[in-house]
Design an enzyme around this catalytic site. Structure first.
Site, PDB file in Angstrom:
ATOM      1  N   ASP A   2       0.817  -1.210   0.000  1.00 49.45           N
ATOM      2  CA  ASP A   2       0.000   0.000   0.000  1.00 49.45           C
ATOM      3  C   ASP A   2       0.851   1.262   0.000  1.00 49.45           C
ATOM      4  O   ASP A   2       0.353   2.354  -0.248  1.00 49.45           O
ATOM      5  CB  ASP A   2      -0.913   0.011   1.228  1.00 49.45           C
ATOM      6  CG  ASP A   2      -0.137   0.162   2.525  1.00 49.45           C
ATOM      7  OD1 ASP A   2      -0.093   1.277   3.072  1.00 49.45           O
ATOM      8  OD2 ASP A   2       0.429  -0.841   3.005  1.00 49.45           O
ATOM      9  N   TYR A  12      11.091   3.605   0.069  1.00 49.07           N
ATOM     10  CA  TYR A  12      10.609   2.234  -0.044  1.00 49.07           C
ATOM     11  C   TYR A  12       9.425   2.160  -1.001  1.00 49.07           C
ATOM     12  O   TYR A  12       9.372   1.307  -1.891  1.00 49.07           O
ATOM     13  CB  TYR A  12      10.228   1.701   1.334  1.00 49.07           C
ATOM     14  CG  TYR A  12       9.475   0.400   1.299  1.00 49.07           C
ATOM     15  CD1 TYR A  12      10.112  -0.796   0.954  1.00 49.07           C
ATOM     16  CD2 TYR A  12       8.105   0.345   1.598  1.00 49.07           C
ATOM     17  CE1 TYR A  12       9.418  -1.996   0.913  1.00 49.07           C
ATOM     18  CE2 TYR A  12       7.413  -0.845   1.558  1.00 49.07           C
ATOM     19  CZ  TYR A  12       8.069  -2.014   1.223  1.00 49.07           C
ATOM     20  OH  TYR A  12       7.376  -3.196   1.162  1.00 49.07           O
TER      21      TYR A  12
END
Length: 282
Positions: free
Chosen positions: A96, A119
């Site tokens: 997500d 990330y």
């Protein structure tokens, strides 16, 4: 044979116990060497490939974005390209964190992406590369992965709950813990469909239900484990980290249910199973 990249991670550990799965670690194919991954796929010609390996040190990625992108972006792109060439279905597990993490509405697979940290950017690079390969693929975004293996929130809370009488835990980040075991089973269901040439390639979301906060998740763990540790709700602004965390990690999993018949599991039941595996219950 289904080839899984990853051996020691939470998802790989759960995939390894399933029938017909072969997991390989970095000693066989290190994702920092994408060519080695491609070579292995060519040598083994598996029925399908699942990429369960990743650079997951979210805060460290702020200083190592190039390495994170190599592992999370370039390597899965190389795998997907070879799989497309050889007509091998490819499953890539994502996150997500590719979204902005704002608002309160659950993110749908087609919603605009806007990662807020290194990330997330590295994982988005992998998604783009996998789709560009144009083979039979599924990108499976998930969140808050937990299991009886490795390092995760459940095991951290059990340790800290035994050591302290009170913990301050963020309550404004909303999502849902998702068990690695459930993700593994979902991956194989998708693999079977893609092997059957069902033309169901695409981006999907898989997350447990119901939505919750990290603070309430911790309360459930303590209650089930019989720990008297008190939880104090705090805002994320009071717990700064090098990488920005999304406040909204809700995922809309409707498409996965409609296309593959995979329902959202109840995370309470899955966490109880994890606690049983960890022999927390008397």
């Amino acid at each position: 044979m289904i080839l899984v990249f990853g051996k020691n991670g939470q998802l790989a550990k759960e995939l390894a116990v399933l029938e017909g799965v072969t997991c390989v670690g970095r000693e066989v194919a290190d994702l920092s060497n994408p060519d080695a991954c491609s070579t292995l796929i060519r040598a083994l010609t598996p029925a399908a490939v699942i990429n369960a390996a990743a650079y997951t040190a979210v805060d460290k990625a702020e200083d190592e974005e190039e390495l994170a992108t190599l592992i999370n972006g370039t390597a899965p792109g190389a795998m997907a390209a070879v799989c497309a060439e050889l007509a091998i279905p490819f499953i890539h597990v994502s996150t997500d964190y590719v979204f902005a993490g704002t608002g309160e509405a659950a993110w749908a697979p087609a919603d605009p992406v806007a990662p807020q940290n290194a990330y997330g950017r590295s994982k988005l690079a992998g998604e783009v590369a996998v789709q560009k390969a144009a083979g039979a693929f599924a990108i499976l975004r998930t969140s808050w992965v937990v299991s009886a293996h490795g390092n995760n929130f459940v095991k951290t809370m059990l340790r800290l709950g035994n050591e302290r009488k009170k913990l301050r835990i963020v309550s404004d980040q909303i999502g849902a813990p998702t068990s690695a075991r459930a993700i593994a089973v979902a991956c194989l269901t998708i693999v079977d469909a893609l092997i059957a040439r069902t033309n169901k390639s695409g981006v999907y979301h898989f997350q447990s239900t119901p939505y919750t906060s990290w603070a309430d998740f911790a309360r459930m763990i303590f209650a089930e484990a019989g720990l008297s540790c008190e939880v104090e709700d705090i805002q994320s602004s009071l717990y700064p980290t090098p990488a920005t965390r999304p406040l909204n990690s809700r995922l809309d999993c409707t498409t996965l249910k409609n296309i593959f018949g995979i329902s959202r599991p109840d995370w309470h039941a899955d966490v109880r199973d994890i606690l049983k595996d960890l022999e927390v219950y008397p």
